[in-house]
Write a protein that holds these residues in place. Structure first.
Motif, PDB file in Angstrom:
ATOM      1  N   UNK A 132       0.851  -1.177   0.000  1.00 17.68           N
ATOM      2  CA  UNK A 132       0.000   0.000   0.000  1.00 17.68           C
ATOM      3  C   UNK A 132       0.890   1.231   0.000  1.00 17.68           C
ATOM      4  N   UNK A 133       0.652   2.145  -0.905  1.00 17.98           N
ATOM      5  CA  UNK A 133       1.454   3.351  -0.953  1.00 17.98           C
ATOM      6  C   UNK A 133       0.734   4.492  -0.263  1.00 17.98           C
ATOM      7  N   UNK A 134       1.482   5.429   0.262  1.00 19.22           N
ATOM      8  CA  UNK A 134       0.880   6.561   0.927  1.00 19.22           C
ATOM      9  C   UNK A 134       0.956   7.777   0.033  1.00 19.22           C
ATOM     10  N   UNK A 135      -0.025   8.676   0.173  1.00 22.99           N
ATOM     11  CA  UNK A 135      -0.066   9.863  -0.663  1.00 22.99           C
ATOM     12  C   UNK A 135       0.932  10.910  -0.184  1.00 22.99           C
ATOM     13  N   UNK A 181       4.245   0.716   9.914  1.00 21.01           N
ATOM     14  CA  UNK A 181       2.866   1.110  10.186  1.00 21.01           C
ATOM     15  C   UNK A 181       2.692   2.628  10.157  1.00 21.01           C
ATOM     16  N   UNK A 182       3.737   3.369  10.485  1.00 19.97           N
ATOM     17  CA  UNK A 182       3.659   4.826  10.360  1.00 19.97           C
ATOM     18  C   UNK A 182       3.478   5.208   8.897  1.00 19.97           C
ATOM     19  N   UNK A 183       4.108   4.454   7.999  1.00 18.57           N
ATOM     20  CA  UNK A 183       3.981   4.695   6.566  1.00 18.57           C
ATOM     21  C   UNK A 183       2.634   4.239   6.034  1.00 18.57           C
ATOM     22  N   UNK A 184       2.106   3.165   6.589  1.00 25.26           N
ATOM     23  CA  UNK A 184       0.817   2.636   6.141  1.00 25.26           C
ATOM     24  C   UNK A 184       0.120   1.966   7.317  1.00 25.26           C
ATOM     25  N   UNK A 232       0.735  -5.737  10.482  1.00 28.30           N
ATOM     26  CA  UNK A 232      -0.003  -5.923  11.729  1.00 28.30           C
ATOM     27  C   UNK A 232       0.011  -7.385  12.167  1.00 28.30           C
ATOM     28  N   UNK A 233      -0.145  -8.294  11.212  1.00 26.28           N
ATOM     29  CA  UNK A 233      -0.125  -9.712  11.545  1.00 26.28           C
ATOM     30  C   UNK A 233       1.215 -10.154  12.085  1.00 26.28           C
ATOM     31  N   UNK A 234       2.280  -9.664  11.476  1.00 24.90           N
ATOM     32  CA  UNK A 234       3.614 -10.018  11.944  1.00 24.90           C
ATOM     33  C   UNK A 234       3.933  -9.370  13.288  1.00 24.90           C
ATOM     34  N   UNK A 235       3.436  -8.158  13.501  1.00 30.18           N
ATOM     35  CA  UNK A 235       3.618  -7.516  14.802  1.00 30.18           C
ATOM     36  C   UNK A 235       2.890  -8.311  15.884  1.00 30.18           C
ATOM     37  N   UNK A 236       1.712  -8.831  15.560  1.00 29.66           N
ATOM     38  CA  UNK A 236       0.978  -9.662  16.517  1.00 29.66           C
ATOM     39  C   UNK A 236       1.790 -10.893  16.887  1.00 29.66           C
ATOM     40  N   UNK A 237       2.444 -11.494  15.886  1.00 34.05           N
ATOM     41  CA  UNK A 237       3.287 -12.661  16.161  1.00 34.05           C
ATOM     42  C   UNK A 237       4.427 -12.276  17.092  1.00 34.05           C
TER      43      UNK A 237
END
Length: 393
Positions: free
Chosen positions: A24-27, A266-269, A276-281
Motif C-alpha cells: 500500500x502506498x501513501x499519498x 505502520x507509520x507509513x501505512x 499488523x499480523x507479523x507484529x501480533x506474532x
C-alpha cells in the motif's frame, strides 16, 4: 512477508511480495528513520542496480529493431509488443510468482512474475519511443504457497501511451494521449479493480523486496537483509520493504529492533494488514499474548469474507493435520468465490488424505477447469494422471 508474498501469523511467517506484487502506498511522505535499517550483524552484499534491472541487452534490441522494421510503431500497433514477447521468448508467456527477473532475463525466460514482465514491457516500450507508467492494481489480499511459506502477493500492470513526436518542423501533440494497458494476469484483466499510479522508483523497490523475500525463504539472511535494505534506500516510503526487513530482524533474535521497524512500516501505512499480523506474532513471542490476540481478532474479522484468506487458513489446518477444519475453510472459500481453483484443489487434498480417491479426482478436475495459467493446468493435469494411475492399482 510482503510481492508476490507475505508471511502470516498463523504458526507461519508473513512475507510481502509483488508477484502478481502488493504494497500500500501513501499519498503524503512520512518521516522515516533510515538508521533503523542498519544492523552490523548482517553482511551486506551488492545487488542489481536500476540499470541492471531495466536494461535491454543487444540481443533484445536487435530483435526489436528487426520486428518493427517498418518504422516507429504507432500505439494502434502496440499490441504487437505482447505478440513480440510470445514470439521471441524461449518458452510461452507464463506467470510464475517466484521468478524475479531483470528485463533482459525476463525476455530470455518468459516464465516470470507480473512485476518482472511489466518491467520488461516498460523497457521495450521505452526503447520503441512510447511513454510507459506503472499502476498498482488493488486486488484483494491473495496468498501463494512457496516452500512452506504463505506469501502475500499484489499486482501491477503497465499503461503505454504515445509520446509526443516531432515530424520535421511540425509537432504532433495530443491533449490526451492515446494509451493501452498491458496486464499479464487474465484474472485482473477480466475484473475492474481500482488502480493507482506508482513510480519507477517504487517498482525497483518492489523488485528488491521480492528478491529479498525469496532469499528469506531460503534462509539466506545476509542476502535478504541486503535486498530489503536496498529496497528501503531506493524508496524509504515503501511500507512493505520495512515490514519484510523487520522479519529478518525478528527471526534472527533482534526483537526490539524488529518492533521498531514494524512501527516504522505502520507509520507509513497504518492499514498494512501484513505488518499488523507479523507484529501480533512478535507480541506473542515476547509474552504479550493479549495484545497479539487482539490484533489477530481484528484482522480475522476484516478478512473473513476474503476467499483467499480462507484458503490460507485451510492450508494451515492441513499442515496441522486438522482435515475437518481444512475442509470447512476450503468450502467457505468456494462459497465466497466459486471460480477459484485453489479451493477445489484444497478439497482434493483433504479427500486424498482421507483416502477418498474418487472425490479427490473430482475436485482436482474442477480445479483444472477453473485455472487460467498454464503452469497451474500442467500441475493439476499431472496430479490427475497420477491419481488415475493410483486408482487402477
Amino acid at each position: 512477508m510482503q510481492n508476490l508474498k507475505c508471511a502470516f501469523v498463523f504458526g507461519a511467517l508473513y512475507v510481502s511480495l509483488f508477484f502478481l506484487t502488493g504494497c500500500n502506498s501513501t499519498q503524503n511522505e512520512v518521516k522515516v528513520n533510515t538508521d533503523l535499517s542498519k544492523n552490523s550483524f548482517f553482511e551486506e552484499h551488492q545487488v542489481e542496480t536500476q540499470s541492471d534491472v531495466f536494461r535491454l541487452d543487444s540481443k533484445v534490441t536487435s530483435k526489436l529493431t528487426s520486428y518493427f522494421n517498418d518504422g516507429p510503431p504507432h500505439l494502434s500497433q502496440a499490441q504487437a509488443l505482447m505478440q513480440f514477447l510470445v514470439d521471441n521468448g524461449e518458452a510461452s508467456l507464463a506467470y510464475q510468482s517466484n521468478a524475479n527477473l531483470t528485463a533482459s532475463e525476463a525476455f530470455s525466460n518468459l516464465n516470470a512474475n507480473c512485476l518482472s514482465l511489466s518491467i520488461l514491457a516498460y523497457s521495450l516500450s521505452e526503447f520503441l519511443g512510447f511513454d510507459g507508467h506503472f499502476q498498482r492494481v488493488h486486488i484483494p489480499e491473495y496468498w501463494d504457497q512457496t516452500q512452506g511459506y504463505s506469501l502475500l502477493t499484489g499486482h501491477v500492470n503497465l499503461v503505454v501511451s504515445e509520446a509526443n513526436r516531432s515530424l520535421g518542423a511540425a509537432h504532433v501533440l495530443y491533449s490526451k494521449p492515446k494509451s493501452i494497458t498491458i496486464d499479464f494476469d487474465p484474472n485482473s484483466r477480466e475484473q475492474n479493480f481500482p488502480v493507482s499510479s506508482i513510480s519507477k522508483k517504487r517498482i525497483l523497490s518492489m523488485f528488491y523486496s521480492n528478491k529479498g523475500a525469496m532469499a528469506l525463504v531460503r534462509k539466506d539472511f545476509d542476502m535478504a537483509y541486503s535486498y530489503f535494505k536496498a529496497a528501503i534506500n531506493t524508496d524509504p516510503q515503501y511500507s512493505g520493504a520495512w515490514g519484510n526487513l523487520a522479519i529478518v530482524f525478528r527471526v534472527n533474535g533482534f526483537m526490539e529492533q524488529a518492533e521498531e521497524v514494524y512501527q516504522q512500516a505502520l507509520a507509513l501505512n497504518p492499514g498494512n494488514s501484513n505488518v499488523l499480523g507479523n507484529l501480533a506474532l512478535l507480541y506473542k513471542l515476547t509474552n504479550r499474548e493479549a495484545a497479539g490476540e487482539q490484533i489477530l481478532a481484528r484482522l480475522d474479522n476484516k478478512r473473513k469474507n476474503n476467499p483467499y484468506y480462507q484458503i490460507v487458513k485451510g492450508n494451515d489446518a492441513l499442515e496441522a493435520n486438522k482435515l475437518s477444519d481444512a475442509l470447512a475453510y476450503f468450502r467457505q472459500a468456494k462459497k465466497l468465490d466459486s471460480q477459484m481453483h485453489d479451493s477445489y484443489f484444497g478439497m482434493a487434498r483433504v479427500y486424498y488424505l482421507r483416502g477418498e480417491i474418487e472425490l479427490a479426482k473430482n475436485y482436482l478436475s474442477k480445479a483444472y477447469k477453473q485455472s487460467n495459467f498454464v503452469h497451474d493446468r500442467n500441475r493439476y493435469q499431472g496430479k490427475l494422471q497420477w491419481l488415475q494411475a493410483v486408482a487402477k492399482n
